[in-house]
Motif scaffolding. Structure first.
Motif, PDB file in Angstrom:
ATOM      1  N   HIS A   1      12.931   9.497  -3.373  1.00  0.00           N
ATOM      2  CA  HIS A   1      12.525   8.950  -4.670  1.00  0.00           C
ATOM      3  C   HIS A   1      11.078   9.237  -5.016  1.00  0.00           C
ATOM      4  N   ASP A   2      10.372   9.978  -4.174  1.00  0.00           N
ATOM      5  CA  ASP A   2       8.954  10.223  -4.439  1.00  0.00           C
ATOM      6  C   ASP A   2       8.799  11.459  -5.316  1.00  0.00           C
TER       7      ASP A   2
ATOM      8  N   VAL B   1       3.157   9.618   8.446  1.00  0.00           N
ATOM      9  CA  VAL B   1       4.221   8.673   8.744  1.00  0.00           C
ATOM     10  C   VAL B   1       4.251   7.610   7.657  1.00  0.00           C
ATOM     11  N   VAL B   2       5.404   7.416   7.069  1.00  0.00           N
ATOM     12  CA  VAL B   2       5.545   6.376   6.065  1.00  0.00           C
ATOM     13  C   VAL B   2       6.221   5.182   6.715  1.00  0.00           C
TER      14      VAL B   2
ATOM     15  N   LYS C   1       0.873  -1.191   0.000  1.00  0.00           N
ATOM     16  CA  LYS C   1       0.000   0.000   0.000  1.00  0.00           C
ATOM     17  C   LYS C   1       0.893   1.219   0.000  1.00  0.00           C
ATOM     18  N   TYR C   2       1.261   1.718  -1.179  1.00  0.00           N
ATOM     19  CA  TYR C   2       2.426   2.572  -1.330  1.00  0.00           C
ATOM     20  C   TYR C   2       2.475   3.831  -0.466  1.00  0.00           C
ATOM     21  N   PRO C   3       1.493   4.711  -0.473  1.00  0.00           N
ATOM     22  CA  PRO C   3       1.755   5.935   0.297  1.00  0.00           C
ATOM     23  C   PRO C   3       1.916   5.679   1.790  1.00  0.00           C
ATOM     24  N   GLU C   4       1.293   4.614   2.296  1.00  0.00           N
ATOM     25  CA  GLU C   4       1.453   4.318   3.712  1.00  0.00           C
ATOM     26  C   GLU C   4       2.704   3.485   3.999  1.00  0.00           C
ATOM     27  N   GLU C   5       2.982   2.567   3.086  1.00  0.00           N
ATOM     28  CA  GLU C   5       4.176   1.755   3.245  1.00  0.00           C
ATOM     29  C   GLU C   5       5.067   1.980   2.031  1.00  0.00           C
ATOM     30  N   ALA C   6       6.366   1.969   2.251  1.00  0.00           N
ATOM     31  CA  ALA C   6       7.268   2.124   1.124  1.00  0.00           C
ATOM     32  C   ALA C   6       8.451   1.193   1.321  1.00  0.00           C
ATOM     33  N   LEU C   7       8.948   0.684   0.211  1.00  0.00           N
ATOM     34  CA  LEU C   7      10.132  -0.155   0.282  1.00  0.00           C
ATOM     35  C   LEU C   7      11.326   0.724   0.639  1.00  0.00           C
ATOM     36  N   SER C   8      12.161   0.248   1.565  1.00  0.00           N
ATOM     37  CA  SER C   8      13.408   0.972   1.805  1.00  0.00           C
ATOM     38  C   SER C   8      14.408   0.517   0.752  1.00  0.00           C
TER      39      SER C   8
END
Lengths: 165, 352
Positions: free
Chosen positions: A116-117, A145-146, A39-46
């Motif tokens: 990167h956003d 908060v991401v 769920k991209y805006p809430e979670e993001a790959l580091s």
């Protein structure tokens, strides 16, 4: 005339069994889903530290040599004159994040940040004039908060996300 | 009679209540949204995705469908240059009518002589075969036959629609629909004929009131009816006529705006009608309830069947047209004959 090739002979009972098995597998996944969507805006790959992100400018270091604008393969970098000094400006609508400008800069006035956003609500916001370009983007410009996660290989599900500290 | 009582009499009158409110137009519209939402969510669950979500996080994204519907309804209807505008606009409407009309004659529940909100209509909808009233828009003795007869007009309107849009993709889709309709209609009619022979009647209400669900009495016919239902309403794996990867969206290629919503609704409504017949004939319908609870039970069963039919999208790929035809003529037609014989035997031995 050659005989038209007939379809492969199949046992109809086995065919029916295969269909039942397929529907059973579908129902199994329906009851117990194994989702791998992020769920991209809430979670993001580091991302790894070498992953090229947005570029920033150190305005005071820049000598205005125009090499970055010359080497840019996508014509994203342009020079503008501000108070008698030539400074680069970047258009993220064209930028391909190749990093040539950073490499070629003789005084290291350009730097790749870890952000990167590169999403904007407006086309005009894609162009970074020197004043905006000069700012540090090392912190993601967001209020929410991401949750940073990283992907690990999982035996059962193929891929799994675990929180990254 | 006071004015409220009069209003209640006319609103609950089965010819109005069944065709317009429940499970008629109003309920079907809501069901359409929920079904498409379910189809997308189920396919997403099985395929490791999430599906529509951000439009309303608490409701699981169901408002996405409302948003889509609003977008479609208010978008412009583009009429191509070289078509007959009257036919172009009329064809989807006729198609939806043809697929929706059978709801008027499907018996959905029985009316007991007293004790139900529908009991005042007992005499108007009296069915002499089962000695009780029937909740249906219009009671006819041969309703099983009539439902299938009206529903089988639907492919003709698909062909009319494709022809009137003057588009290559549409014509190819219509030809595929014709091929398929020839093969599934035979199976559909033969499986229902097997049930009619088995229960010695063409009245759905009487089939239900026997007290033996059709899926137990003749599982072959149930299976055949279900597969033919998938074909007839172009669900996966038989969505050959509107194959999105090959034919844009088949017969409906030229449509936009509200007319496109109608074309899309046509197959879902058809599927719902078939599901109602399936619930009545094979899944015991309203038995053992009666009156309004029986009506709800029948519709609930039909909705479950409809959801299962849409769930097929997440499991199957699409068959080629020749594979579907070969399957239906080579495997399902002999099976239909077998179900006919099974129906005759069981009807002679077990069900008197």
């Amino acid at each position: 005339m050659d005989k038209v090739k007939e379809y492969k002979k199949a046992n109809p009972f086995k065919l029916f069994g295969d269909h039942v098995q397929a529907i059973g597998t579908g129902i199994k996944y329906f009851v117990r889903p194994q989702r791998i969507t992020l769920k991209y805006p809430e979670e993001a790959l580091s991302l790894p530290s070498g992953y090229r992100g947005l570029i920033r400018l150190y305005k005071d270091v820049c000598i205005g040599c125009t090499l970055c604008a010359m080497v840019c393969p996508a014509d994203a970098m342009k020079m503008v004159t501000q108070e008698g000094k030539k400074l680069p400006t970047i258009n993220y609508g064209r930028c391909v994040f190749c990093g040539f400008c950073v490499d070629i800069c003789p005084v290291d006035a350009l730097k790749e940040t870890g952000v990167h956003d590169a999403a904007f609500t407006n086309r005009r916001d894609l162009v970074f004039y020197p004043d905006k370009f000069n700012k540090s983007y090392d912190e993601p410009p967001t209020e929410r908060v991401v949750k940073k996660v990283k992907a690990v290989v999982d035996e059962k599900r193929g891929i799994k996300y675990v929180p990254d500290e | 009679m006071d004015i409220l009582g009069l209003l209640r009499f006319y609103i609950l009158y089965p010819s109005f209540f069944v065709t317009v409110i429940f499970p008629g137009l109003v309920f079907t519209l809501l069901l359409l949204l929920v079904t498409i939402w379910f189809e997308r969510k189920a396919a997403a669950r099985v395929q490791m995705r999430i599906g529509p979500y951000y439009a309303s996080k608490r409701l699981g994204g169901i408002l996405q469908l409302v948003a889509d519907a609003v977008k479609f309804v208010f978008s412009e209807i583009i009429i191509p240059n070289e078509v007959n505008p009257t036919l172009y606009a009329l064809a989807p409407v006729l198609m939806v009518i043809a697929s929706f009309l059978p709801i008027a004659v499907i018996p959905l529940s029985v009316i007991p002589p007293s004790g139900s909100v529908f009991s005042i209509y007992f005499k108007d909808f009296y069915d002499p075969d089962i000695n009780a009233g029937v909740i249906a828009g219009l009671f006819v003795n041969y309703n099983l036959l009539l439902v299938l007869a009206i529903e089988s007009v639907y492919p003709i309107f698909v062909v009319l629609l494709a022809w009137s849009t003057n588009n290559r993709f549409a014509v190819v889709g219509a030809v595929r629909e014709t091929y398929l309709s020839v093969s599934y209609d035979v199976i559909l009619l033969m499986s229902t004929l097997a049930m009619a022979l088995e229960y010695h009647t063409l009245d759905i209400a009487k089939i239900v009131s026997y007290g033996i669900p059709g899926i137990v009495a003749n599982p072959l016919a149930a299976f055949l009816f279900f597969v033919a239902m998938l074909m007839g309403s172009s669900r996966f794996p038989f969505d050959i006529s509107e194959a999105e990867t090959e034919l844009v969206i088949g017969p409906y290629t030229e449509y936009s705006g509200f007319l496109f919503v109608l074309t899309m609704a046509g197959s879902y409504v058809g599927n719902f009608i078939y599901a109602l017949v399936f619930a009545d004939v094979f899944l015991w319908g309203w038995y053992p309830l009666s009156g309004f609870p029986g009506l709800v039970l029948t519709v609930l069963k039909a909705v479950i069947v409809l959801f299962f039919a849409t769930f097929m999208r997440s499991v199957y790929a699409r068959y080629r047209v020749d594979q579907a035809l070969r399957g239906s003529w080579k495997y399902l037609l002999p099976l239909a004959f077998a179900s006919l014989i099974l129906g005759m035997v069981v009807g002679y031995v077990w069900i008197r």
